[in-house]
Design an enzyme around this catalytic site. Sequence first.
Site, PDB file in Angstrom:
ATOM      1  CE  LYS A  71     -38.680  17.034  29.376  1.00 55.82           C
ATOM      2  NZ  LYS A  71     -37.951  16.729  28.130  1.00 55.82           N
ATOM      3  CG  ASP A 105     -38.276  13.259  32.184  1.00 54.78           C
ATOM      4  OD1 ASP A 105     -38.825  12.300  32.763  1.00 54.78           O
ATOM      5  OD2 ASP A 105     -38.648  13.686  31.077  1.00 54.78           O
TER       6      ASP A 105
HETATM    7  O1  C5P Z   1     -35.681   7.082  33.021  1.00 53.00           O
HETATM    8  P1  C5P Z   1     -36.583   6.839  31.853  1.00 53.00           P
HETATM    9  O2  C5P Z   1     -37.375   5.567  31.995  1.00 53.00           O
HETATM   10  O3  C5P Z   1     -37.433   8.010  31.520  1.00 53.00           O
HETATM   11  O4  C5P Z   1     -35.619   6.644  30.601  1.00 53.00           O
HETATM   12  C1  C5P Z   1     -36.050   5.993  29.437  1.00 53.00           C
HETATM   13  C2  C5P Z   1     -34.851   5.477  28.670  1.00 53.00           C
HETATM   14  O5  C5P Z   1     -34.092   6.584  28.175  1.00 53.00           O
HETATM   15  C3  C5P Z   1     -33.872   4.700  29.512  1.00 53.00           C
HETATM   16  O6  C5P Z   1     -34.212   3.332  29.547  1.00 53.00           O
HETATM   17  C4  C5P Z   1     -32.579   4.916  28.771  1.00 53.00           C
HETATM   18  O7  C5P Z   1     -32.515   4.040  27.658  1.00 53.00           O
HETATM   19  C5  C5P Z   1     -32.702   6.323  28.228  1.00 53.00           C
HETATM   20  N1  C5P Z   1     -32.039   7.343  29.069  1.00 53.00           N
HETATM   21  C6  C5P Z   1     -30.665   7.391  29.105  1.00 53.00           C
HETATM   22  N2  C5P Z   1     -30.037   8.340  29.852  1.00 53.00           N
HETATM   23  C7  C5P Z   1     -30.754   9.243  30.570  1.00 53.00           C
HETATM   24  C8  C5P Z   1     -32.168   9.213  30.541  1.00 53.00           C
HETATM   25  C9  C5P Z   1     -32.782   8.248  29.785  1.00 53.00           C
HETATM   26  O8  C5P Z   1     -29.995   6.585  28.465  1.00 53.00           O
HETATM   27  N3  C5P Z   1     -30.093  10.162  31.286  1.00 53.00           N
END
Ligand code: C5P
Length: 312
Positions: free
Chosen positions: A15, A143
């Site tokens: 994406k 995501d």
């Molecule tokens: O959800 P995911 O593990 O992909 O996110 C990785 C990191 O990105 C999270 O630990 C966070 O620090 C940051 N993040 C965030 N806000 C979001 C998505 C991700 O702060 N909406």
Amino acid sequence: MVAEWATVRVKAPAKINLALQVLGVRPDGYHELRTVFQSIALADTLTFRAEPGPFRIACDDAACPTDATNLVWRAAARVWTAAGRRGAPRDVSVKIVKRIPVQAGLGGGSADGVAALRALAVLWRVNLTTRRVRRIAATLGADVPFFLDGGTAIGVGRGDVLMAQPDRPRASVVIVIPRFGVSTREAFGWWDEDASLATLPDQRDKPHRVDDRCGGVNDLEAPVAARHPAIARLVRALRRRGARQAAMSGSGSAVFGLFDRRTDADQVARRLAARGWRVLVTSTVNRSGYARLARPTCLRGPRDLPMKEGIV
Ligand code: C5P
């Protein structure tokens, strides 16, 4: 229960984020987002082979983890449990042909995670309800749910609350991959630092709507470009060379430009490649195109393998 000789292959399309607004920090530490996701044809290919032994992942890109931190592994553990099995998943080897660069903001790890959910539901014959799949996807990463349906969608909350959008005209996409990667956590950390220094306008005052009017805005771009100036230079170069929209994707480091004509995209890509940049040309993919691309195919296995079941 497991089709022991079965092999299931699935593509995991990437994406880009056509827009990304950061509205503030949530009580859970995540950031409140308004983003527009768009599927592209650039895809990894994952092959799941049932064979005796521990669960294992092999990948042709050394930058891609092959241990339990890989979302494929975590997805496998969830489907294994959903299949009513105990302990860690086993008796499957996974081969990932990685075409989506890692730490690029193109969602490669998340796309692979959803591909694993689909393929293993077929291989292990688990009939997962849509609701259960959505729940699992949301626990794998913010995501990840987008990759269940792809196409064009607005993501709010952590980026995991989705509203499908009408298909947009197909565009050619030039993607430039800098030699450095950016971790998502790092990019949001930089946004926090810069926001606390008040070098950015108060994000909470932004309108709570993401639509065509804010196309091209990525609030993570300034904090990332402040640490990696090449990002801003690449966005400018793509605009100067005729991209109708150019921005960093997600938390970077990839930068994309949209072009109406493939020939224009190819020409710009050639010029940037001649200057030493790593460049890919792909195209946007709509929702139905995504469903076709991301459908698992069974390469070897019993004829009655339930390809219409599960979440395919
Ligand atoms: O959800 P995911 O593990 O992909 O996110 C990785 C990191 O990105 C999270 O630990 C966070 O620090 C940051 N993040 C965030 N806000 C979001 C998505 C991700 O702060 N909406």
